[in-house]
Design a protein around this motif. Structure first.
Motif, PDB file in Angstrom:
ATOM      1  N   PRO A  38       0.820  -1.222   0.000  1.00  0.00           N
ATOM      2  CA  PRO A  38       0.000   0.000   0.000  1.00  0.00           C
ATOM      3  C   PRO A  38       0.850   1.267   0.000  1.00  0.00           C
ATOM      4  N   HIS A  39       0.355   2.271  -0.703  1.00  0.00           N
ATOM      5  CA  HIS A  39       1.014   3.580  -0.678  1.00  0.00           C
ATOM      6  C   HIS A  39       0.537   4.315   0.564  1.00  0.00           C
ATOM      7  N   THR A  40       1.498   4.636   1.454  1.00  0.00           N
ATOM      8  CA  THR A  40       1.132   5.228   2.746  1.00  0.00           C
ATOM      9  C   THR A  40       0.961   6.743   2.683  1.00  0.00           C
ATOM     10  N   LYS A  41       1.085   7.321   1.469  1.00  0.00           N
ATOM     11  CA  LYS A  41       0.907   8.777   1.334  1.00  0.00           C
ATOM     12  C   LYS A  41      -0.513   9.203   1.696  1.00  0.00           C
ATOM     13  N   THR A  42      -1.458   8.287   1.651  1.00  0.00           N
ATOM     14  CA  THR A  42      -2.846   8.649   1.955  1.00  0.00           C
ATOM     15  C   THR A  42      -3.030   8.951   3.440  1.00  0.00           C
ATOM     16  N   VAL A  81      10.201   3.341  -2.527  1.00  0.00           N
ATOM     17  CA  VAL A  81      10.013   4.775  -2.771  1.00  0.00           C
ATOM     18  C   VAL A  81       9.596   4.895  -4.234  1.00  0.00           C
ATOM     19  N   ALA A  82       8.298   5.118  -4.443  1.00  0.00           N
ATOM     20  CA  ALA A  82       7.758   5.132  -5.813  1.00  0.00           C
ATOM     21  C   ALA A  82       7.839   6.546  -6.364  1.00  0.00           C
ATOM     22  N   TYR A  83       9.047   7.035  -6.468  1.00  0.00           N
ATOM     23  CA  TYR A  83       9.271   8.433  -6.843  1.00  0.00           C
ATOM     24  C   TYR A  83      10.715   8.558  -7.312  1.00  0.00           C
ATOM     25  N   ARG A 138       1.803  10.063 -18.632  1.00  0.00           N
ATOM     26  CA  ARG A 138       2.685  11.145 -19.093  1.00  0.00           C
ATOM     27  C   ARG A 138       3.166  12.014 -17.938  1.00  0.00           C
ATOM     28  N   ARG A 139       3.565  11.347 -16.856  1.00  0.00           N
ATOM     29  CA  ARG A 139       4.114  12.085 -15.714  1.00  0.00           C
ATOM     30  C   ARG A 139       5.584  11.699 -15.534  1.00  0.00           C
ATOM     31  N   CYS A 140       5.824  10.480 -15.189  1.00  0.00           N
ATOM     32  CA  CYS A 140       7.184   9.953 -15.066  1.00  0.00           C
ATOM     33  C   CYS A 140       7.224   8.618 -15.784  1.00  0.00           C
ATOM     34  N   TYR A 168       5.074   0.754 -12.728  1.00  0.00           N
ATOM     35  CA  TYR A 168       4.204   1.603 -13.549  1.00  0.00           C
ATOM     36  C   TYR A 168       3.073   2.109 -12.669  1.00  0.00           C
ATOM     37  N   TYR A 169       2.479   3.229 -13.060  1.00  0.00           N
ATOM     38  CA  TYR A 169       1.364   3.803 -12.296  1.00  0.00           C
ATOM     39  C   TYR A 169       0.229   4.119 -13.262  1.00  0.00           C
ATOM     40  N   PRO A 170      -0.871   3.377 -13.176  1.00  0.00           N
ATOM     41  CA  PRO A 170      -1.981   3.617 -14.110  1.00  0.00           C
ATOM     42  C   PRO A 170      -2.894   4.750 -13.647  1.00  0.00           C
ATOM     43  N   GLY A 210       2.533  -2.207  -9.791  1.00  0.00           N
ATOM     44  CA  GLY A 210       1.531  -1.345 -10.437  1.00  0.00           C
ATOM     45  C   GLY A 210       0.414  -1.003  -9.468  1.00  0.00           C
ATOM     46  N   GLY A 211      -0.735  -0.687 -10.018  1.00  0.00           N
ATOM     47  CA  GLY A 211      -1.920  -0.532  -9.178  1.00  0.00           C
ATOM     48  C   GLY A 211      -2.172   0.865  -8.660  1.00  0.00           C
ATOM     49  N   SER A 212      -3.429   1.287  -8.755  1.00  0.00           N
ATOM     50  CA  SER A 212      -3.927   2.530  -8.164  1.00  0.00           C
ATOM     51  C   SER A 212      -5.252   2.137  -7.523  1.00  0.00           C
ATOM     52  N   THR A 213      -5.876   3.020  -6.790  1.00  0.00           N
ATOM     53  CA  THR A 213      -7.164   2.632  -6.190  1.00  0.00           C
ATOM     54  C   THR A 213      -8.256   2.417  -7.246  1.00  0.00           C
ATOM     55  N   PRO A 214      -8.426   3.319  -8.235  1.00  0.00           N
ATOM     56  CA  PRO A 214      -9.503   3.061  -9.202  1.00  0.00           C
ATOM     57  C   PRO A 214      -9.330   1.755  -9.986  1.00  0.00           C
ATOM     58  N   THR A 215      -8.073   1.343 -10.230  1.00  0.00           N
ATOM     59  CA  THR A 215      -7.857   0.112 -11.016  1.00  0.00           C
ATOM     60  C   THR A 215      -7.545  -1.096 -10.139  1.00  0.00           C
ATOM     61  N   ILE A 228       0.759  -4.593  -6.121  1.00  0.00           N
ATOM     62  CA  ILE A 228      -0.047  -3.387  -6.346  1.00  0.00           C
ATOM     63  C   ILE A 228       0.153  -2.397  -5.193  1.00  0.00           C
ATOM     64  N   ARG A 229      -0.027  -1.106  -5.547  1.00  0.00           N
ATOM     65  CA  ARG A 229       0.272  -0.043  -4.581  1.00  0.00           C
ATOM     66  C   ARG A 229      -0.905   0.900  -4.354  1.00  0.00           C
ATOM     67  N   PRO A 230      -2.122   0.432  -4.175  1.00  0.00           N
ATOM     68  CA  PRO A 230      -3.191   1.393  -3.924  1.00  0.00           C
ATOM     69  C   PRO A 230      -2.937   2.136  -2.613  1.00  0.00           C
ATOM     70  N   GLY A 231      -3.377   3.379  -2.551  1.00  0.00           N
ATOM     71  CA  GLY A 231      -3.204   4.162  -1.322  1.00  0.00           C
ATOM     72  C   GLY A 231      -4.540   4.638  -0.783  1.00  0.00           C
ATOM     73  N   THR A 232      -5.326   5.254  -1.674  1.00  0.00           N
ATOM     74  CA  THR A 232      -6.579   5.905  -1.266  1.00  0.00           C
ATOM     75  C   THR A 232      -7.599   4.918  -0.695  1.00  0.00           C
ATOM     76  N   TYR A 233      -7.487   3.630  -1.080  1.00  0.00           N
ATOM     77  CA  TYR A 233      -8.483   2.629  -0.676  1.00  0.00           C
ATOM     78  C   TYR A 233      -8.689   2.542   0.832  1.00  0.00           C
TER      79      TYR A 233
HETATM   80  C1  LIG Z   1       3.391   6.243  -7.945  1.00  0.00           C
HETATM   81  C2  LIG Z   1       2.080   6.025  -7.242  1.00  0.00           C
HETATM   82  N1  LIG Z   1       1.731   4.782  -6.889  1.00  0.00           N
HETATM   83  C3  LIG Z   1       0.561   4.525  -6.248  1.00  0.00           C
HETATM   84  C4  LIG Z   1      -0.317   5.554  -5.929  1.00  0.00           C
HETATM   85  C5  LIG Z   1      -1.617   5.237  -5.215  1.00  0.00           C
HETATM   86  O1  LIG Z   1      -2.734   5.450  -6.035  1.00  0.00           O
HETATM   87  P1  LIG Z   1      -4.178   5.828  -5.468  1.00  0.00           P
HETATM   88  O2  LIG Z   1      -4.072   7.204  -4.907  1.00  0.00           O
HETATM   89  O3  LIG Z   1      -5.086   5.735  -6.638  1.00  0.00           O
HETATM   90  O4  LIG Z   1      -4.492   4.844  -4.420  1.00  0.00           O
HETATM   91  C6  LIG Z   1       0.014   6.860  -6.294  1.00  0.00           C
HETATM   92  C7  LIG Z   1      -0.898   7.976  -6.001  1.00  0.00           C
HETATM   93  O5  LIG Z   1      -0.650   9.125  -6.205  1.00  0.00           O
HETATM   94  C8  LIG Z   1       1.248   7.111  -6.955  1.00  0.00           C
HETATM   95  O6  LIG Z   1       1.604   8.351  -7.324  1.00  0.00           O
END
Ligand SMILES: Cc1ncc(COP(=O)(O)O)c(C=O)c1O
Length: 364
Positions: A38-42, A81-83, A138-140, A168-170, A210-215, A228-233
């Motif tokens: 999980p992406h902990t930025k949320t 670190v997905a950055y 088209r970001r990174c 990858y980040y969809p 890969g992975g985002s919350t919508p996908t 997968i790395r969903p965060g917002t979920y």
């Molecule tokens: C590189 C990356 N991975 C994963 C996520 C998590 O996606 P989501 O916010 O749809 O859960 C983000 C969100 O900004 C992101 O930038």
């Protein structure tokens, strides 16, 4: 204490919904043999990171090297670190952390890879690298197989770092989950071409992240993906609801606010403005309003001053009065949480405690 007694504005998290969201995503990932990172930025909160680990996530994702330090402090041994981290102080921080933790960083150019490699050699550690691939946002990310292979080959020749795969980040996919097939097929084809190029060159790519919350719950349809790395979920928000990636009862978070003025006809002003809600738009809806107000479908949050939320109550037969409280679902929960130093958590309205937003402001 009941949440109705909390001083406003305040962010309240329904811990039962949060637990359910964590369990349900972990169940999905487990069922399809995907690692959940999980992406902990949320949330930026150590206690929630620990809950995610209890739900089976061995590894976590962050965007910042200081966030990596916070999540390491929370006990996480495996941090991505997905950055594309840039800067010597940041590379040093990660190289030192990599002495005790498994650290992996996404890159899409050779300069940060070389910087991380040099600092890892100096620190006596090894940092894992993932080549980021742009699959449509088209970001990174490098644009395709040739560029991915060229970068992977250069990484393979560096000391102190280890080529661990692809990221990858969809994030460009905001179709409803049942309408994502075409977009996801394109992602799958792009991934397959890169994985094929790496395979032919004999470069291993054990991780495909890969992975985002919508996908998120369609991730198994993108063959090749290993994690997968969903965060917002964890909390969900108005955007997640609007895209159909969650139901209304899956939204764990509310911004509690009080009506402070109704002096202007047709208006109610609440004590939650842009410094509480953020000005993020409702991208999965009709772009109207800075959040939705529970129990008042006819009321729109049409504007925000820093400390004033402007509610258009002209269409409401019984608008809230001065002193009344409202509960707002924010459009985008991640930056909203980042505005608060503390979140209150409750079960069925009974406040059980609060969490400090540990990584708030840790932007280096
Ligand atoms: C590189 C990356 N991975 C994963 C996520 C998590 O996606 P989501 O916010 O749809 O859960 C983000 C969100 O900004 C992101 O930038």
């Amino acid at each position: 204490m009941h949440i109705s007694e909390l001083e406003t504005p305040a962010v309240a998290v329904d811990v039962d919904v949060l637990e359910r969201n964590l369990a349900s995503m972990a169940e999905y990932a487990g069922r399809h043999g995907l690692q959940l990172r999980p992406h902990t930025k949320t949330h930026k909160i150590e206690a929630i990171a620990q809950m995610q680990r209890r739900h089976g996530s061995q590894g976590l994702t962050v965007a910042k090297s200081e966030e990596a330090e916070v999540m390491a402090h929370a006990g996480c041994a495996d941090i991505l670190v997905a950055y594309p981290v840039y800067g010597q102080a940041k590379w040093q921080r990660l190289a030192r952390l990599a002495r005790e933790r498994r650290i992996t960083v996404a890159v899409d150019s050779i300069t940060p890879a070389e910087g991380l490699a040099a600092e890892a050699v100096r620190a006596g550690s090894t940092i894992g690298l993932l080549v980021e691939l742009d699959v449509g946002m088209r970001r990174c990310g490098v644009p395709g197989p040739e560029a991915a292979l060229a970068l992977a080959q250069r990484i393979t020749g560096l000391p102190g770092v280890e080529m661990r795969g692809l990221l990858y980040y969809p994030g460009h996919i905001w179709d409803r989950p049942e309408a994502q097939a075409t977009a996801l097929a394109s992602v799958e084809a792009q991934l397959a071409a890169v994985l094929d190029a790496l395979r032919r060159a004999g470069i291993p790519a054990p991780i495909v992240s890969g992975g985002s919350t919508p996908t998120a719950r369609n991730s198994h349809r993108v063959r090749g993906t290993t994690e997968i790395r969903p965060g917002t979920y964890v909390f969900n928000d108005r955007n997640t609801l609007g895209v159909g990636a969650c139901a209304a009862e899956d939204i764990a978070v509310r911004v509690l606010a009080t009506v402070v003025s109704t002096a202007v006809p047709g208006r109610a002003i609440v004590d939650a403005g842009s410094k509480t809600l953020t000005t993020d738009r409702w991208i999965s809806g009709n772009d109207q309003g800075f959040g939705s107000v529970d129990g008042y479908p006819g009321i729109k949050i049409t504007g925000l001053s820093e400390e004033h939320g402007h509610l258009d109550v002209s269409q409401s037969a019984a608008p809230p009065r001065v002193g009344e409280r409202v509960a707002i679902v924010p459009n985008h929960v991640c930056p909203c949480v980042n505005l608060h130093s503390r979140l209150f958590f409750h079960s069925k309205g009974e406040v059980l405690g609060s969490w400090e937003v540990d990584a708030r402001g840790r932007i280096h």
